[in-house]
Structure formats: structure tokens, C-alpha cells
Design an enzyme around this catalytic site. Structure first.
Site, PDB file in Angstrom:
ATOM      1  N   HIS A 123      -5.403  -2.105  -5.539  1.00 39.74           N
ATOM      2  CA  HIS A 123      -6.253  -1.256  -4.681  1.00 39.74           C
ATOM      3  C   HIS A 123      -7.407  -2.030  -4.042  1.00 39.74           C
ATOM      4  O   HIS A 123      -8.062  -1.503  -3.135  1.00 39.74           O
ATOM      5  CB  HIS A 123      -6.846  -0.093  -5.479  1.00 39.74           C
ATOM      6  N   ASP A 160       4.106   0.429  -9.180  1.00 40.52           N
ATOM      7  CA  ASP A 160       3.009   1.219  -9.761  1.00 40.52           C
ATOM      8  C   ASP A 160       3.060   2.653  -9.208  1.00 40.52           C
ATOM      9  O   ASP A 160       3.539   2.890  -8.101  1.00 40.52           O
ATOM     10  CB  ASP A 160       1.668   0.564  -9.402  1.00 40.52           C
ATOM     11  N   HIS A 162       0.762   4.341  -8.048  1.00 40.13           N
ATOM     12  CA  HIS A 162      -0.110   4.485  -6.880  1.00 40.13           C
ATOM     13  C   HIS A 162       0.274   3.502  -5.774  1.00 40.13           C
ATOM     14  O   HIS A 162       0.780   2.413  -6.058  1.00 40.13           O
ATOM     15  CB  HIS A 162      -1.564   4.237  -7.285  1.00 40.13           C
ATOM     16  N   ASP A 247       2.213   3.203 -15.110  1.00 39.04           N
ATOM     17  CA  ASP A 247       1.802   4.600 -14.973  1.00 39.04           C
ATOM     18  C   ASP A 247       2.918   5.459 -14.387  1.00 39.04           C
ATOM     19  O   ASP A 247       2.739   6.658 -14.207  1.00 39.04           O
ATOM     20  CB  ASP A 247       0.491   4.736 -14.169  1.00 39.04           C
TER      21      ASP A 247
END
Ligand SMILES: [Zn+2]
Length: 342
Positions: A123, A160, A162, A247
Site C-alpha cells: 500500500h 493479498d 487488498h 488475509d
């Protein structure tokens, strides 16, 4: 040839507070597994701090100075991204550890490697800490392969939960680094639409597969084998990097996906087969998210077992329910890449 593992107790030094999910316990459980019950023999790679020049390939100088200025203090840089006294040093060690794993693969010491580091990176933007991330480890790694090892095509895969907004932005207008991401929507950070397909000469080299919650091992394997594999065969990466977030595991408190430890192994085997085809097997994983400690440990364990063997490529299923969701990504990707109907 063994698998390399970047591991170090210093990755516990970055601490965003007792109630933060991105906690030192994540590395603690992984280190304990490697010490007490290692799944396979591995080659331990000791990390080193990334240099300012290396971090500067992806991040602006003013931002690096800002993160450095937090050393010895506690400074929130974003709502949920807090620099503590040792965060700057730990973030440099995470990025540098990953670079060292790439060097060990390039010099033939190890066949592939997994960097069990934190803080995570995907990120992090050029001038902003975001989503538990400070420096973008995987993006710095791609730059390292191109600038220091002279590679011309690097594939960054991001499974991931995200979307890796920072990685996408770092290479959005470039064709030497392809970015392929699967991610749950709607969810943080809100980026990663299928129509975001790259820009300029990078058009066609940024591939997003947004997914509704509930995806299984078979769904992910279908996407890897039926969409990513044909694209990779045409792009012909010389190295594959993976933003490995756990995740997407069943039980993760932030996610709604249902990947099992066996599924993480199958996805890893799928990437190994792609790397074997055009990259002499060169594959490097770096830890991103994953907040259920047991699912994280079991997933990493299965990935390490898989990395240590030479698997035949798994056959991808064709889960029917997924078809509608994949229509827009497939329509977009086929503007550039030949993807046979499953
Ligand atoms: Zn994540």
C-alpha cells in the site's frame, strides 16, 4: 538447491500498539515455527538494511526523510499506520532483506525464496505511508532486478486480500514490470478496478481481478491457471515476485475469502510452474498481510513445503459461479493478451 528464507527477530521491533492487527506476533509465530518445527530444510538469509538510494527508486526523498525523522518517536503517519521508535530501521531491514533474497536467487545460491518480514509494503505510495505499509518492498525489489541485475521483464503477482495500490502506481505507465492483482471488493483501499489496465506504453501491463468475498482454493487456482498463466506465457517474465498476503485465508479477521493451507500450496505450485517456463524457476515471495495467526502460520508452512519441491503444474478447475465476475477482467485483458476460453 534449497529454498531461501529471510528471517530475523528484528522484524518484531516495529510495533503499532497492543490492539493493532499488524502486530509483532505475526513474525513471532513464524519464527517459532522455523525454530521448533521447520517444515523443510531451508537456507537462512540474513537481512540487511536497504540503502537510501534503493528506497529512493520508489519513494520520494522528502518522504524518506519524514519516515527517518520518526526514529526514536511514535508518530502516526496515517489513520492506521503508526511509526514507532524502531519503525524506520525495521522498514529498511524488510526492504533490504527482500533485496538480498533476490541476489541469492540471481547468484544461484537458492532456487526461490520467501521473505518473512514486516512491515508489509504494497500500500505504500511514493510519498505516503498507507495501510500498515511504509516502504514498498515488492516494488523496490522489482526495481532492483531491473537496475542492478539488468532484467527486462518482471512479473509482480499480488494475491493479498487488498489491492496493492502502491505497486500499481509505481509501474502503471511501464511495460517492464507487469502487475497482476486479485483482491476483495468492496474493500480498502478502494482501488484496483478491472478497467485500470495501465497507461501509455504500460497499457495492458496492469491487470486487476476484483473479487467478491467467498472465493475458494478452486476459484483462485482457476484465475491463476486460466488467466494469469496464459498472460505470463506471453509476457515471458524473467523473474516472478509475489506479494504474499495470507488475509485471503479462511478465518482472517479482515477478509471474507476461504483459502486453505493446501490452497496456498497449490497457488505457489502454479506460480513455480510459470516461473519454470520463462524465468528459470526464479520466484521470490514477500510477506504482506495475514492477521489470523494460525492461518498465517499454516499457510506459510504449506508455501515453504511447496517451494522446496518440484511440483508438476496443478490443473485449474473451472468453478461456474466465478464466471460472471470474471467477465469484465477478461474483456479488458483480451484487448492485449490471448486468453483461451476456459
Ligand atoms: Zn492485505
Amino acid at each position: 538447491m534449497k529454498t531461501g528464507v529471510v528471517t530475523d527477530k528484528r522484524f518484531l521491533d516495529h510495533d503499532m500498539g497492543a490492539y493493532h492487527v499488524e502486530s509483532p506476533h505475526r513474525i513471532e509465530v513464524l519464527n517459532r515455527m522455523l525454530e521448533e518445527d521447520p517444515p523443510v530444510p531451508y537456507f537462512a538469509i540474513e537481512p540487511r538494511p536497504a540503502t537510501e538510494e534503493e528506497v529512493g527508486w520508489v519513494h520520494e526523498k522528502g518522504y524518506i526523510d519524514l519516515v527517518r525523522s520518526t526514529a526514536g518517536k511514535t508518530v502516526p503517519l496515517d489513520m492506521d499506520t503508526i511509526a514507532g521508535p524502531k519503525t524506520f530501521a525495521t522498514a529498511l531491514l524488510a526492504a533490504g532483506g527482500f533485496l538480498r533474497s533476490l541476489d541469492r536467487i540471481m547468484d544461484g545460491t537458492v532456487r526461490n525464496a520467501f521473505s518473512l518480514v514486516r512491515p508489509p509494503g504494497h500500500h505504500a505510495e511514493a510519498s505516503q505511508a498507507l495501510g500498515f505499509c511504509f516502504f514498498n518492498n515488492v516494488a523496490i525489489g522489482a526495481e532492483h532486478l531491473i537496475r542492478k541485475h539488468g532484467l527486462q521483464r518482471v512479473l509482480v503477482v499480488d494475491w493479498d486480500l487488498h489491492h496493492g495500490n502502491g505497486t500499481e502506481h509505481a509501474f502503471y505507465a511501464r511495460r517492464d514490470v507487469m502487475y497482476f492483482s486479485t483482491h476483495q471488493v468492496p474493500l480498502y483501499p478502494g482501488t484496483g478496478a478491472a478497467r485500470d489496465f495501465g497507461a501509455g506504453e504500460g497499457l495492458g501491463f496492469n491487470l486487476n481481478v476484483p473479487l467478491l468475498a467467498g472465493k475458494s482454493d478452486a476459484d483462485y487456482l482457476h484465475i491463476f491457471e486460466r488467466i494469469l498463466a496464459p498472460v505470463a506465457a506471453q509476457f515471458k517474465p524473467e523473474f516472478i515476485l509475489l506479494s504474499a498476503g495470507f488475509d485471503i485465508a479462511a478465518g482472517d479477521p479482515l477478509g471474507g475469502m476461504a483459502v486453505t493451507p493446501a490452497g496456498f500450496g497449490l497457488l505457489t505450485a502454479s506460480l513455480m510452474a510459470m516461473a519454470e517456463r520463462t524465468a528459470a524457476g526464479r520466484l521470490a515471495l514477500v510477506l504482506e498481510g495475514g492477521y489470523d495467526l494460525r492461518a498465517l502460520r499454516d499457510g506459510v508452512r504449506e508455501v515453504l513445503k511447496t517451494l522446496a519441491k518440484r511440483d508438476s503444474p496443478p490443473a485449474g478447475g473451472s468453478p461456474g459461479a466465478l464466471r460472471v465476475e470474471l467477465e469484465e477482467p477478461l474483456r479488458t485483458f483480451r484487448r492485449k493478451w490471448d486468453i483461451p476460453a476456459a
